[in-house]
Motif scaffolding. Structure first.
Motif, mmCIF file in Angstrom:
data_model
loop_
_atom_site.group_PDB
_atom_site.id
_atom_site.type_symbol
_atom_site.label_atom_id
_atom_site.label_comp_id
_atom_site.label_asym_id
_atom_site.label_seq_id
_atom_site.Cartn_x
_atom_site.Cartn_y
_atom_site.Cartn_z
ATOM 1 N N PHE A 25 -12.086 -5.375 -11.769
ATOM 2 C CA PHE A 25 -12.028 -4.525 -10.581
ATOM 3 C C PHE A 25 -13.070 -4.902 -9.516
ATOM 4 C CE2 PHE A 25 -9.644 -2.339 -13.890
ATOM 5 C CZ PHE A 25 -8.502 -2.357 -13.335
ATOM 6 N N ARG B 12 -1.141 1.895 -4.714
ATOM 7 C CA ARG B 12 -1.228 0.764 -5.374
ATOM 8 C C ARG B 12 -2.383 0.555 -6.305
ATOM 9 N NH1 ARG B 12 -2.743 -4.216 -3.195
ATOM 10 N NH2 ARG B 12 -2.273 -3.609 -1.247
ATOM 11 N N TYR B 13 -3.592 0.793 -5.573
ATOM 12 C CA TYR B 13 -4.856 0.829 -6.213
ATOM 13 C C TYR B 13 -4.803 1.921 -7.468
ATOM 14 C CZ TYR B 13 -7.125 -1.577 -2.190
ATOM 15 O OH TYR B 13 -7.459 -2.313 -1.075
ATOM 16 N N LEU C 280 -1.405 1.919 -0.026
ATOM 17 C CA LEU C 280 -2.605 1.424 -0.565
ATOM 18 C C LEU C 280 -3.196 2.194 -1.688
ATOM 19 C CD1 LEU C 280 -3.683 -1.240 -0.247
ATOM 20 C CD2 LEU C 280 -5.600 0.063 1.398
ATOM 21 N N GLN C 281 -3.357 3.607 -1.549
ATOM 22 C CA GLN C 281 -3.754 4.320 -2.245
ATOM 23 C C GLN C 281 -2.918 4.323 -3.667
ATOM 24 O OE1 GLN C 281 -5.421 8.406 -1.152
ATOM 25 N NE2 GLN C 281 -3.963 9.458 -2.643
ATOM 26 N N THR D 226 -12.430 -6.673 -6.376
ATOM 27 C CA THR D 226 -11.759 -5.935 -5.157
ATOM 28 C C THR D 226 -12.535 -4.875 -4.527
ATOM 29 O OG1 THR D 226 -9.572 -6.484 -6.440
ATOM 30 C CG2 THR D 226 -9.410 -4.927 -4.484
ATOM 31 N N PHE D 227 -13.162 -4.001 -5.465
ATOM 32 C CA PHE D 227 -13.884 -2.759 -5.180
ATOM 33 C C PHE D 227 -15.309 -3.036 -4.702
ATOM 34 C CE2 PHE D 227 -9.930 -1.523 -6.973
ATOM 35 C CZ PHE D 227 -9.520 -0.725 -6.398
ATOM 36 N N LEU E 263 -14.666 0.604 -11.881
ATOM 37 C CA LEU E 263 -14.344 -0.007 -10.945
ATOM 38 C C LEU E 263 -15.358 -1.370 -10.740
ATOM 39 C CD1 LEU E 263 -12.863 2.223 -8.510
ATOM 40 C CD2 LEU E 263 -11.625 0.764 -9.925
ATOM 41 N N VAL F 32 -12.592 4.419 -0.722
ATOM 42 C CA VAL F 32 -12.025 4.821 -2.140
ATOM 43 C C VAL F 32 -13.024 5.602 -2.894
ATOM 44 C CG1 VAL F 32 -11.019 3.844 -4.175
ATOM 45 C CG2 VAL F 32 -10.512 2.622 -1.997
ATOM 46 N N ASP G 208 -2.826 -0.153 -10.119
ATOM 47 C CA ASP G 208 -3.587 -1.035 -10.488
ATOM 48 C C ASP G 208 -4.765 -0.878 -11.418
ATOM 49 O OD1 ASP G 208 -1.646 -2.735 -9.043
ATOM 50 O OD2 ASP G 208 -3.273 -3.396 -7.612
ATOM 51 N N SER G 209 -5.375 0.362 -11.021
ATOM 52 C CA SER G 209 -6.585 0.435 -11.789
ATOM 53 C C SER G 209 -6.476 1.397 -13.010
ATOM 54 C CB SER G 209 -7.603 1.127 -10.844
ATOM 55 O OG SER G 209 -7.121 2.300 -10.538
ATOM 56 N N THR H 217 -12.708 -1.938 0.327
ATOM 57 C CA THR H 217 -12.266 -3.040 0.019
ATOM 58 C C THR H 217 -11.989 -3.734 1.149
ATOM 59 O OG1 THR H 217 -9.807 -2.285 0.225
ATOM 60 C CG2 THR H 217 -10.941 -1.996 -1.985
#
Ligand code: ADP
Ligand code: MG
Length: 927
Positions: A539, A502-503, A499-500, A542-543, A534, A524, A506-507, A557
């Motif tokens: 963003f 991916r985040y 997940l880390q 999500t965040f 973020l 996060v 993405d960001s 998230t």
């Protein structure tokens, strides 16, 4: 009953002040604001405190134990921690301080050492449970244990090498007759090992019995504590706890004692007197009240008959430095010098035996047989000691498991101890003759069921955490369900790592991290400069922002929250499964507790026997002959401690003989009157013979060429003018009080050591007292005795007292100096050599010369007209001292150094000696 696991989460705040982030989950508010209204939590606190007014209350709040009001003030001062204020109670600030739970042991230790008692109050439910009852409801709490000096079980609170006894003293109600007729019963337990003993005593022997046990805590009834005759005595002891009468109630004692052990009658314990039952019941009641429902595995009370051990009072113990030196250290004591044990339990047993030498010849012989067997078989001795090295402290681990304070390492200790014991039993099979004690110990070593050790080995992981709550102690492959849950948990962790990644992708923030702490859980984290990004679209869909710190911004998230819940439940389930396994294994251990305890005892017996054998071989000790005669013959005797100290410096110890056996046709033993100058070795000689008797009767070989000891039942040792300023008594008064005690108590089997009695007063007084004392010992006490004195006149008594023998320590004069030969021979010292000794000590030559002149003059005056001098010197010196060569500085420095014995100097004396040496050097360098 297993108590609910204390819950570490901070509870919902009942006062509206939010928990403080970043403060490790510490929650502090307890009372209402300014209104003066009492909050529910404060009400709970005060109810609990009211039930334990004599204890400091450790009130669990989240990860801290908090103390309030006067408790807080006392603890803050005692521990040197910050005293704060939180909220108000009835309009007044509440003083508060707290200790984090992970350091609680350390703080407890310090409070207990300072004589405080602590009530530990835990949270007994999850704060979530409390919330279900309503937003304002308080987490259930109660005291789960009282911590007192005599009821400790934790290794961190105990000295591994010493027993920690709780002693109960009960007294029989006396009629109107005098106090001396009252009887006392003593019951003592070591809850960390399960040992439980009782005995009876009278007023005269009570202090010696207490000194022997050296308890961590003494409990007595209020009434006995307030007894005018005993008040001063109780106050002179370290931790005496007076208790309400019901604990010492004779009427209910039998019932309380039998119900603790679940037996129908106290006859199950052998013949105990009513008074002994009262004392024993006081012990178990106190254990129940302090352990609150938990039961340490106490052995049934075992009776020690009066007179089974040598009576040694407190002054004698101190004087002979049996367990510790006069300055209170273990180092330098007899115990320290003879301790070659390799286990903590062995060291405790050795200390026990040393503090209570036996008087039954047959039991002494049994112990000596064991030592002898190990002396005769070096290979088995070495093997035994190496196997014992691997044996942990079974007894203490067992006790902790029994009272619910055990951890995974205690289970491992039980396993390793049982395995070591089984190995040991096999190794001992090769021992040639197996004396009864060793044969019995081997049998006990084989008792625990091998299946239990195998089960523990299969269940426990290689690396074990200190606490069961930490989890991770069950071996992989032992419990399928556990392995599956763990896999789930670990899988989720991998998902978080993904997940880390991916985040970050993405960001576009490469340094985005997923972290975890106790307050936020998983979150996060990005640096402040990326925070803005973020928090803005897209963003921010999500965040979700949680926290902004100086350099970082933290988010959560929805996905992360779900994962977290999954991980937490898997981890919780895994821990739950591990704890189930723990309880099952602990129960299996407890089911064998009797066997395990016997096995633990056997290990310590083998440790002591092989260690004493090791010592005997290492230092060339012999087996003493001990019997019921009045003999006392030591040939080539040495002083255990002085010999070892000298040998470290490569210096020899001069062995000496001593014979106090009754002369032919007399029943009573001899008195040796020992004269000789200062530093000759008189005190050393006296003590070495007392120590040899103690060693022989505790079942040890002794430092001598040959020793024959008729059992000694009382040992007394006194030094004249002992410095007792601490107790605020004149030294001479102390000397006389102690001498009186000996003359009043010593019987025919006693061994009495008197070192320079009468020194603390003017010469004629002192001489007269010493004179009368020798006569009394000879005619009334009729005991074996050694009497060192600088009163040369006393040697004349041997003409009249047929069992008095004069001995002296030889010295030689060489070029005007005195040389100490440390050799004890028949006869009397001719002179004191006081001036020679003073010269060695570094008195200025002019003073020495002047002293010689005065002495010569005194000698003449003495003969012609003895009047005008109150303190006459008692030894003659030659009228004309040979004229000496001029001394060089080096000569005098060397002589002064040679005369010094660093071990005998107090820090202050050492300072003075240093100044003296320096002055010698600089004084003569001056033009
Ligand atoms: P005293 O009581 O006669 O003044 P001590 O017994 O205090 O003498 O002995 C003084 C010192 O002499 C001791 O500290 C020790 O170092 C040494 N000493 C005593 N006895 C012996 C001995 N038998 N062999 C070797 N040194 C000894
Ligand atoms: Mg002396």
């Amino acid at each position: 009953m297993a108590l609910p696991r204390p819950i570490g989460q901070p509870e919902a705040d009942a006062t509206g002040i939010p928990p403080q982030n970043g403060d490790a989950g510490r929650v502090t508010p307890i009372a209402a604001g300014e209104t003066g209204r009492v909050t529910p939590m404060m009400e709970q606190y005060q109810d609990i405190k009211a039930a334990h007014p004599d204890c400091l209350l450790f009130y669990r709040m989240g990860d801290f134990y908090e103390l309030f009001f006067a408790d807080a003030e006392i603890a803050a001062r005692a521990l040197g921690i910050v005293l704060t204020k939180r909220g108000k109670h009835l309009g007044i600030d509440i003083p508060m301080c707290g200790v984090p739970i992970e350091r609680a042991d350390e703080y407890l230790h310090r409070l207990i050492a300072q004589g405080h008692r602590v009530a530990v109050c835990e949270q007994l439910e999850d704060p979530a449970e409390a919330r279900k009852r309503g937003a304002k409801s308080v987490v259930r709490r109660d005291v789960v244990r009282l911590v007192t000096p005599g009821t400790l079980t934790e290794d961190s609170l105990l000295d591994a090498r010493r027993n920690n006894y709780l002693l109960a003293v009960a007294r029989a109600r006396t009629s109107s007759s005098g106090d001396d007729s009252s009887r006392f019963a003593l019951a003592w337990i070591d809850i960390s090992t399960g040992e439980f003993r009782v005995s009876e005593s009278d007023r005269a022997l009570l202090p010696a019995e207490i000194a022997r046990l050296d308890p961590g805590e003494i409990i007595v009834s209020d009434a006995l504590y307030g007894e005018p005759d005993l008040a001063a005595f109780w106050r002179s002891l370290p931790a005496v706890t007076p208790l309400a009468r019901d604990v010492f109630d004779g009427a209910t004692a039998e019932r309380r004692l039998t119900s603790f052990f679940a037996v129908s009658t106290s006859e199950a314990f052998g013949a105990l007197t009513r008074l002994e039952i009262t004392a024993a019941a006081a012990c178990v009641t106190y254990v129940e009240r302090t352990q609150i429902g938990q039961r340490p595995p106490l052995s049934p009370p075992l009776r020690e008959s009066a007179g089974a051990s040598m009576a040694i009072d407190q002054a004698t113990r101190g004087n002979l430095e049996l367990m510790r030196t006069l300055s209170g250290d273990r180092r330098g004591s007899l115990l320290d010098a003879i301790d070659r044990t390799v286990t903590a339990a062995g060291s405790r047993l050795l200390a026990q035996r040393l503090s209570a030498p036996l008087t039954y010849q047959a039991r002494i012989a049994e112990r000596l047989d064991s030592v002898g067997a190990f002396v005769a078989d070096p290979a088995t001795r070495a093997e035994t000691r190496s196997r014992l090295h691997a044996a942990p402290d079974l007894a203490r681990s067992l006790s902790r498991l029994a009272v619910g304070r055990g951890g995974p390492r205690d289970l491992a200790a039980i396993r390793d101890g049982m395995l070591a014991a089984a190995d040991l039993a096999r190794a001992l099979a090769s021992l040639k003759d197996k004396p009864a004690e060793i044969a019995g110990a081997m049998q006990a070593c084989r008792k625990p069921d091998g299946m239990l050790a195998a089960e523990l080995s299969a269940a426990l992981a290689a690396e074990l955490p200190a606490f069961k709550r930490d989890g991770g102690f069950v071996r992989e492959g032992y419990d399928k369900a556990l392995d599956e849950t763990r896999a789930l948990r670990d899988e989720s962790r991998r998902v978080i790592a993904a997940l880390q990644a991916r985040y970050a992708e993405d960001s576009g923030i490469r340094i985005l991290r997923i972290k975890h702490n106790n307050v936020l859980g998983y979150f996060v984290e990005v640096t402040a400069q990326h925070g803005e990004r973020l928090m803005s679209a897209p963003f921010n869909a999500t965040f979700i922002h949680r926290q902004t710190l100086a350099g970082q911004v933290r988010f959560t998230t929805i996905e992360l929250g779900e994962l977290e819940a999954k991980i937490a439940s898997a981890a919780e389930r895994a821990l739950g499964l591990e704890l189930e396994t723990f309880e099952r294994l602990a129960a299996a251990v407890m089911a064998q507790s009797v066997n395990i305890k016997e096995c633990a005892e056997a290990l310590s017996i083998l440790d002591v026997a092989s260690a004493l054998a090791h010592l005997a071989v290492e230092r060339d000790y012999v087996r003493p002959q001990v019997d019921d005669s009045h003999a006392f013959v030591v040939e080539g005797g040495r002083h255990v401690v002085v010999e070892q100290a000298l040998s470290r410096d490569g210096a020899p110890f001069i062995a000496n003989n001593c014979d106090l056996s009754p002369p032919p046709q007399t029943g009573a033993g001899r008195i040796w009157l020992l004269t000789g100058p200062n530093m000759a070795g008189k005190s050393t000689f006296l003590r070495q013979n007392a120590l040899i008797a103690v060693l022989a009767q505790m079942g040890s070989f002794v430092p001598a060429r040959r020793a024959h000891i008729g059992v000694v039942d009382q040992l007394f040792s006194r030094v004249g003018a002992a410095d007792d300023l601490a107790r605020g008594r004149s030294t001479f008064m102390v000397e006389m009080v102690e001498t009186a005690a000996i003359l009043n108590q010593a019987g025919e089997r006693a061994l009495v050591i008197l070192d320079e009695i009468g020194r603390g007063t003017a010469t004629f007084d002192g001489l007269s007292i010493a004179w009368a004392t020798v006569e009394h010992l000879h005619d009334v006490n009729k005991c074996r005795a050694l009497f060192a004195t600088h009163f040369h006149e006393l040697t004349a008594l041997s003409g009249r007292l047929d069992r008095l023998h004069n001995a002296t320590v030889r010295v030689k004069e060489w070029q005007g100096d005195v040389v100490f030969l440390h050799e004890v021979v028949t006869g009397a010292a001719d002179r004191s050599y006081g001036i020679q000794v003073a010269k060695l000590a570094g008195l200025p030559p002019s003073v020495i010369e002047r002293a010689k002149m005065v002495l010569a003059k005194l000698e003449q005056e003495d003969r012609a007209a003895p009047k005008g001098f109150e303190d006459l010197p008692l030894f003659a010196v030659p009228q004309k001292a040979p004229r000496e060569k001029q001394e060089t500085v080096e000569d005098s420095l060397v002589a002064a150094l040679a005369a010094m014995n660093p071990d005998d100097l107090s820090p202050r004396e050492a300072m003075e000696a240093l100044y003296m040496l320096k002055a010698k050097l600089t004084g003569t360098r001056k033009p």
